[in-house]
Design an enzyme around this catalytic site. Structure first.
Site, mmCIF file in Angstrom:
data_model
loop_
_atom_site.group_PDB
_atom_site.id
_atom_site.type_symbol
_atom_site.label_atom_id
_atom_site.label_comp_id
_atom_site.label_asym_id
_atom_site.label_seq_id
_atom_site.Cartn_x
_atom_site.Cartn_y
_atom_site.Cartn_z
ATOM 1 N N THR A 23 -14.683 -21.527 -33.194
ATOM 2 C CA THR A 23 -15.120 -22.917 -33.008
ATOM 3 C C THR A 23 -16.613 -23.002 -32.753
ATOM 4 O O THR A 23 -17.263 -23.989 -33.120
ATOM 5 C CB THR A 23 -14.333 -23.535 -31.828
ATOM 6 O OG1 THR A 23 -12.955 -23.610 -32.208
ATOM 7 C CG2 THR A 23 -14.820 -24.919 -31.468
ATOM 8 N N THR A 106 -11.958 -18.632 -29.526
ATOM 9 C CA THR A 106 -11.343 -18.446 -28.206
ATOM 10 C C THR A 106 -9.880 -17.993 -28.286
ATOM 11 O O THR A 106 -9.357 -17.414 -27.339
ATOM 12 C CB THR A 106 -11.380 -19.756 -27.385
ATOM 13 O OG1 THR A 106 -10.690 -20.779 -28.114
ATOM 14 C CG2 THR A 106 -12.802 -20.187 -27.089
ATOM 15 N N ASP A 107 -9.222 -18.268 -29.428
ATOM 16 C CA ASP A 107 -7.763 -18.105 -29.459
ATOM 17 C C ASP A 107 -7.279 -16.675 -29.244
ATOM 18 O O ASP A 107 -6.263 -16.449 -28.582
ATOM 19 C CB ASP A 107 -7.192 -18.687 -30.755
ATOM 20 C CG ASP A 107 -7.127 -20.213 -30.711
ATOM 21 O OD1 ASP A 107 -7.304 -20.782 -29.615
ATOM 22 O OD2 ASP A 107 -6.896 -20.839 -31.754
HETATM 23 C C1 SIN Z 1 -11.660 -21.662 -30.851
HETATM 24 O O1 SIN Z 1 -12.599 -20.925 -31.117
HETATM 25 O O2 SIN Z 1 -11.654 -22.307 -29.787
HETATM 26 C C2 SIN Z 1 -10.467 -21.866 -31.748
HETATM 27 C C3 SIN Z 1 -10.616 -21.254 -33.081
HETATM 28 C C4 SIN Z 1 -10.695 -19.772 -33.041
HETATM 29 O O3 SIN Z 1 -10.113 -19.131 -32.163
HETATM 30 O O4 SIN Z 1 -11.337 -19.220 -33.957
#
Ligand code: SIN
Length: 325
Positions: A23, A106-107
């Site tokens: 993200t 983050t995932d």
């Molecule tokens: C995020 O980064 O918050 C979600 C998408 C990802 O993990 O690439």
């Protein structure tokens, strides 16, 4: 008399930022759209170029950017992990490099963080940095998180793999995603964060991550040979069929996200015993958000999250397949 050649000392002032997507590199059609965006669109060089050049975190250092991957971290895969670990190891070995930053979604960030820590246990800091709002958002958190990550990377004595998000620094061994939407989406469970960054200064509560590295060589070669490890969850109405199907398909390791202090539904218990008898390694963790399994039978993954344990078991099986475990 033989002349000696004295080389000038290498100036250790380079920070390398490796981009993998997420993200933090995401874009949406509107600055108000924090949901309908596409992750992994902007290059890490663009993210770097978007930082204010006069920021103290950038003063007196050379920053290099390298795009290792460009993906939504839900799709993280062995080949990207291999490429990332090798790139981090290569840059850390350069005498002029003081730290490596990795931009990441983050995932699945906690899984990559644990992999890097276990394989490299670096003596220099490796800071994973992410964002919960896309780069186009009017509330984009990526730039500040990047500056804070640079501040952590430049902190005297910093070492090991840590994660920077929303002003908090988490150790690789403790970090987990705890919220699907809030900008401070990561927690460190009962351990608490390693520290906080306030106005570019790290206030540290705990020691830097340390350990004995397995070495990047453990991940070399064809990723098709990496052991297949899955996670199964014990829950009301659980059945053993999923485990039996996995064993029939050739799974080599199973991590059980057990209820409470390692309890498993009786139907699953039977299937897991059969899996073990068939040569599959089975580790237990708890599906509880906090705490660790307690007792003499807690096992090697007692204090790990199921996702961390999956990485650990994969490395363990890889090592033993290569005669090192
Ligand atoms: C995020 O980064 O918050 C979600 C998408 C990802 O993990 O690439």
């Amino acid at each position: 008399m033989p002349s000696t050649l004295t080389l000038p000392p290498v100036l250790a002032n380079t920070v390398v930022i490796l981009g993998t997507g997420g993200t933090i590199a995401g874009t949406a059609a509107s600055a108000q759209d924090n949901l309908g965006y596409t992750a992994a669109q902007r290059s890490v060089a663009d993210l770097l170029a978007g930082l204010p050049p006069s920021a103290p975190a950038l003063a007196g250092i050379t920053v290099e950017a390298e795009q290792v991957a460009q993906l939504d971290s839900k799709d993280m895969d062995p080949i990207t992990w291999q490429r990332l670990v090798m790139a981090v190891a290569r840059h850390l070995a350069r005498p002029e490099v003081v730290a490596v930053l990795v931009t990441h979604g983050t995932d699945t960030l906690e899984e990559t963080a644990w992999l890097l820590q276990r394989v490299l246990a670096p003596a220099k800091p490796v800071v994973l940095v992410a964002a919960m709002r896309p780069a186009t958002s009017m509330a984009a958190d990526g730039p500040q998180n990047l500056l804070d990550a640079l501040a952590v990377a430049r902190t005297a004595g910093a070492r090991g793999v840590v994660v920077m998000l929303a002003g908090r620094v988490h150790a690789a061994g403790a970090v987990r995603k705890v919220h699907p939407y809030r900008p401070d989406a990561f927690g460190s469970g009962e351990a608490g964060p390693l520290g906080v960054v306030e106005e570019g200064v790290l206030r540290r509560f705990r020691d830097w991550p340390a350990g004995t590295p397995l070495g990047a060589g453990v991940l070399s070669g064809d990723v098709a040979g990496w052991p297949w490890v899955e996670i199964v969850t014990s829950h009301a109405g659980a059945r053993g069929d999923a485990v039996r199907a996995l064993v029939a398909a050739g799974v080599q390791g199973l991590v059980v996200a057990a209820t409470g202090n390692g309890m498993v539904h009786q139907a699953l218990e039977v299937a897991l015993a059969q899996a073990q008898a068939a040569g599959v390694t089975v580790w237990r963790t708890t599906r509880c958000a906090d705490g660790a399994l307690v007792g003499p039978d807690a096992g090697p993954a007692a204090a790990m999250t199921p996702w961390q344990a999956r990485v650990e078991l994969m490395l363990c099986l890889l090592l033993s397949a290569r005669g090192g475990g």
